[in-house]
Design an enzyme around this catalytic site. Structure first.
Site, PDB file in Angstrom:
ATOM      1  N   HIS A   1      57.003  44.571  42.784  1.00  0.00           N
ATOM      2  CA  HIS A   1      55.789  44.552  43.648  1.00  0.00           C
ATOM      3  C   HIS A   1      55.369  43.281  43.024  1.00  0.00           C
ATOM      4  CE1 HIS A   1      52.361  44.069  45.900  1.00  0.00           C
ATOM      5  NE2 HIS A   1      50.859  44.939  45.038  1.00  0.00           N
TER       6      HIS A   1
ATOM      7  N   ASN B   1      49.514  38.944  47.332  1.00  0.00           N
ATOM      8  CA  ASN B   1      49.680  40.042  46.967  1.00  0.00           C
ATOM      9  C   ASN B   1      50.403  40.597  48.394  1.00  0.00           C
ATOM     10  OD1 ASN B   1      49.900  42.867  46.722  1.00  0.00           O
ATOM     11  ND2 ASN B   1      48.603  42.996  45.038  1.00  0.00           N
TER      12      ASN B   1
ATOM     13  N   CYS C   1      50.469  49.902  47.654  1.00  0.00           N
ATOM     14  CA  CYS C   1      51.502  49.054  47.833  1.00  0.00           C
ATOM     15  C   CYS C   1      53.010  49.301  46.859  1.00  0.00           C
ATOM     16  CB  CYS C   1      51.383  48.043  45.986  1.00  0.00           C
ATOM     17  SG  CYS C   1      49.270  47.517  46.487  1.00  0.00           S
TER      18      CYS C   1
HETATM   19  N1  ACO Z   1      38.062  31.848  40.387  1.00  0.00           N
HETATM   20  C1  ACO Z   1      37.267  31.358  39.772  1.00  0.00           C
HETATM   21  N2  ACO Z   1      36.532  32.287  38.308  1.00  0.00           N
HETATM   22  C2  ACO Z   1      37.083  33.821  39.025  1.00  0.00           C
HETATM   23  C3  ACO Z   1      37.924  34.210  39.654  1.00  0.00           C
HETATM   24  C4  ACO Z   1      37.922  33.092  40.783  1.00  0.00           C
HETATM   25  N3  ACO Z   1      38.525  33.302  41.869  1.00  0.00           N
HETATM   26  N4  ACO Z   1      37.802  35.807  39.900  1.00  0.00           N
HETATM   27  C5  ACO Z   1      36.689  36.256  38.446  1.00  0.00           C
HETATM   28  N5  ACO Z   1      36.418  34.813  38.309  1.00  0.00           N
HETATM   29  C6  ACO Z   1      35.926  34.629  36.786  1.00  0.00           C
HETATM   30  C7  ACO Z   1      34.975  36.625  36.513  1.00  0.00           C
HETATM   31  O1  ACO Z   1      33.814  36.436  37.109  1.00  0.00           O
HETATM   32  C8  ACO Z   1      34.976  36.555  34.847  1.00  0.00           C
HETATM   33  O2  ACO Z   1      33.498  35.555  35.053  1.00  0.00           O
HETATM   34  P1  ACO Z   1      32.216  35.891  33.803  1.00  0.00           P
HETATM   35  O3  ACO Z   1      33.250  35.644  31.872  1.00  0.00           O
HETATM   36  O4  ACO Z   1      31.635  34.345  33.597  1.00  0.00           O
HETATM   37  O5  ACO Z   1      31.855  37.031  34.526  1.00  0.00           O
HETATM   38  C9  ACO Z   1      36.340  35.840  34.310  1.00  0.00           C
HETATM   39  O6  ACO Z   1      36.660  35.036  35.358  1.00  0.00           O
HETATM   40  C10 ACO Z   1      37.011  36.731  33.907  1.00  0.00           C
HETATM   41  O7  ACO Z   1      37.638  37.292  34.933  1.00  0.00           O
HETATM   42  P2  ACO Z   1      38.529  38.689  34.320  1.00  0.00           P
HETATM   43  O8  ACO Z   1      38.230  39.526  35.641  1.00  0.00           O
HETATM   44  O9  ACO Z   1      38.322  38.481  33.562  1.00  0.00           O
HETATM   45  O10 ACO Z   1      39.827  37.725  34.920  1.00  0.00           O
HETATM   46  P3  ACO Z   1      41.486  38.556  34.360  1.00  0.00           P
HETATM   47  O11 ACO Z   1      42.126  37.621  33.544  1.00  0.00           O
HETATM   48  O12 ACO Z   1      41.318  39.700  34.127  1.00  0.00           O
HETATM   49  O13 ACO Z   1      41.770  38.047  35.591  1.00  0.00           O
HETATM   50  C11 ACO Z   1      42.529  38.710  37.495  1.00  0.00           C
HETATM   51  C12 ACO Z   1      40.959  38.078  36.903  1.00  0.00           C
HETATM   52  C13 ACO Z   1      43.620  37.884  38.085  1.00  0.00           C
HETATM   53  C14 ACO Z   1      41.893  39.562  38.770  1.00  0.00           C
HETATM   54  C15 ACO Z   1      43.446  40.157  36.956  1.00  0.00           C
HETATM   55  O14 ACO Z   1      42.506  41.180  35.801  1.00  0.00           O
HETATM   56  C16 ACO Z   1      44.305  40.836  38.200  1.00  0.00           C
HETATM   57  O15 ACO Z   1      44.959  40.357  38.016  1.00  0.00           O
HETATM   58  N6  ACO Z   1      44.641  41.977  37.880  1.00  0.00           N
HETATM   59  C17 ACO Z   1      45.465  43.135  38.673  1.00  0.00           C
HETATM   60  C18 ACO Z   1      44.923  42.902  39.765  1.00  0.00           C
HETATM   61  C19 ACO Z   1      46.393  43.534  40.994  1.00  0.00           C
HETATM   62  O16 ACO Z   1      46.770  43.017  40.835  1.00  0.00           O
HETATM   63  N7  ACO Z   1      45.173  44.290  41.742  1.00  0.00           N
HETATM   64  C20 ACO Z   1      46.563  44.654  43.060  1.00  0.00           C
HETATM   65  C21 ACO Z   1      47.320  45.242  42.226  1.00  0.00           C
HETATM   66  S1  ACO Z   1      47.422  47.092  43.399  1.00  0.00           S
HETATM   67  C22 ACO Z   1      48.291  45.965  44.581  1.00  0.00           C
HETATM   68  O17 ACO Z   1      48.870  45.157  44.743  1.00  0.00           O
HETATM   69  C23 ACO Z   1      47.149  46.625  45.647  1.00  0.00           C
END
Ligand code: ACO
Length: 320
Positions: free
Chosen positions: A242, A272, A108
């Site tokens: 980003h 993204n 990215c």
């Molecule tokens: N809808 C509903 N529930 C969901 C979803 C969804 N789409 N996705 C995950 N969940 C659930 C999980 O299963 C979990 O459930 P559980 O508690 O029963 O196990 C719960 O939500 C919490 O999951 P977490 O992964 O802990 O949620 P978090 O608050 O961390 O949010 C997210 C997840 C949005 C992915 C966050 O961690 C994030 O944004 N991380 C950065 C990701 C990113 O930016 N990646 C790309 C960067 S590098 C690049 O750009 C290539």
């Protein structure tokens, strides 16, 4: 080095969070509050090659240059249907250019990586104009049964023409190996001799760890550039980060103690789009006049690897 032309292109298909909730166990409320994303554009009847070409043509047109004026084409792309030839090679001919080209995989951060390489080329080689294209289809890295990844991404392309002149002041790039937090593997053709099976694995991501690394790395890069240039956050007019997650942007904004208006976003509309994201934002803001002549701008991006890249520049207005 300065930017004298910008362009971007997005797929026509708009996919809302509610559309995803139609086949995934998710909701508009979950996606919006955790990421800020409301819709994304996904390739349907178009190809990434077409988007890349459109963005490149728009950038070239706004620069006022002809295809033969381009001395090098750098194409930022993580993956597309063609492993070979490079995406840059495919776009090059359709654009009417006949200069050298290569693809850059800086995840990215690939656009800012490309800008850094272009800056070095312009300083060390006999070149005047470089075209940078960032075209990505991260939606095709994900399993569309995995709600934790596929809701985050959108497809898109951006491009810019850079030339010699006053503009970019400083860059900071970093790299570190954290394969485990985020990867996408594709199975290659088998030979009669290979004994290591590496099947395709759609994007695997430890979201929490990526979040932590992204905030930490981005803050580090921005702070380093500010300090190195005797500046504080108050001296920067716009932070173009980003577009990965609204909450990541918010953490960085809070650390810098700067107002929301300095952190424009379009992740709400596009999700993204990997290395295309900062270029799409710049193109939209430049065309709408939100990016103003003489403004001090900080770019900062991070991506799988884990790699990061930031740049500090003074913006020169472009006539469209
Ligand atoms: N809808 C509903 N529930 C969901 C979803 C969804 N789409 N996705 C995950 N969940 C659930 C999980 O299963 C979990 O459930 P559980 O508690 O029963 O196990 C719960 O939500 C919490 O999951 P977490 O992964 O802990 O949620 P978090 O608050 O961390 O949010 C997210 C997840 C949005 C992915 C966050 O961690 C994030 O944004 N991380 C950065 C990701 C990113 O930016 N990646 C790309 C960067 S590098 C690049 O750009 C290539």
């Amino acid at each position: 080095m300065k930017i004298i032309g910008t362009g971007s292109a997005l797929p026509e298909k708009v996919v809302t969070n509610d559309m995803l909730a139609g086949f995934l166990d998710t909701s508009d409320e979950w996606i919006t509050t955790r990421t800020g994303i409301r819709t994304r554009r996904l390739l349907s009847h178009e190809t990434l090659r077409e988007l890349a070409l459109k963005a490149a043509q728009a950038a070239l047109q706004s620069s006022g240059l002809r295809p033969e004026d381009i001395d090098y084409l750098i194409c930022s792309n993580v993956a597309n249907s063609y492993v070979s030839p490079s995406l840059g090679s495919i776009v090059l001919g359709q654009l009417g250019c006949s200069c050298p080209t290569f693809d850059m995989n800086g995840a990215c951060a690939g656009l800012v990586y490309s800008l850094d390489v272009a800056d070095a080329f312009l300083k060390s080689r006999d070149m005047k104009n470089i075209l940078i294209v960032a075209a990505e289809q991260p939606s095709r890295f994900c399993s569309w049964h995995d709600r934790a990844t596929c809701v985050l991404f959108g497809d898109g392309a951006s491009a810019m023409v850079v030339t010699q002149g006053e503009g970019f002041k400083d860059f900071r790039l970093t790299g570190d190996t954290h394969t485990e937090v985020m990867y996408y593997k594709r199975q290659m053709e088998r030979t009669p001799y290979d004994r290591v099976e590496e099947p395709t694995e759609p994007l695997v991501m430890n979201g929490r760890e990526v979040f932590r690394l992204a905030v930490e790395a981005c803050i580090n890069d921005v702070d380093t550039l500010l300090e190195r240039n005797g500046m504080t956050g108050a001296d920067v007019d716009l932070f173009l980060l980003h577009q990965a997650n609204m909450r990541i942007i918010e953490c960085i904004r809070e650390h810098l103690g700067q107002p929301k208006e300095k952190f424009p976003t379009n992740i709400q509309k596009y999700g993204n789009t990997s290395s295309a994201s900062i270029g799409i934002l710049m193109d939209e803001m430049s065309r709408s006049g939100e990016l103003k002549d003489g403004q001090t701008v900080m770019l900062s991006a991070f991506g799988g690897g884990f790699v990061t890249a930031a740049a500090l520049l003074k913006w020169s207005a472009i006539q469209y």
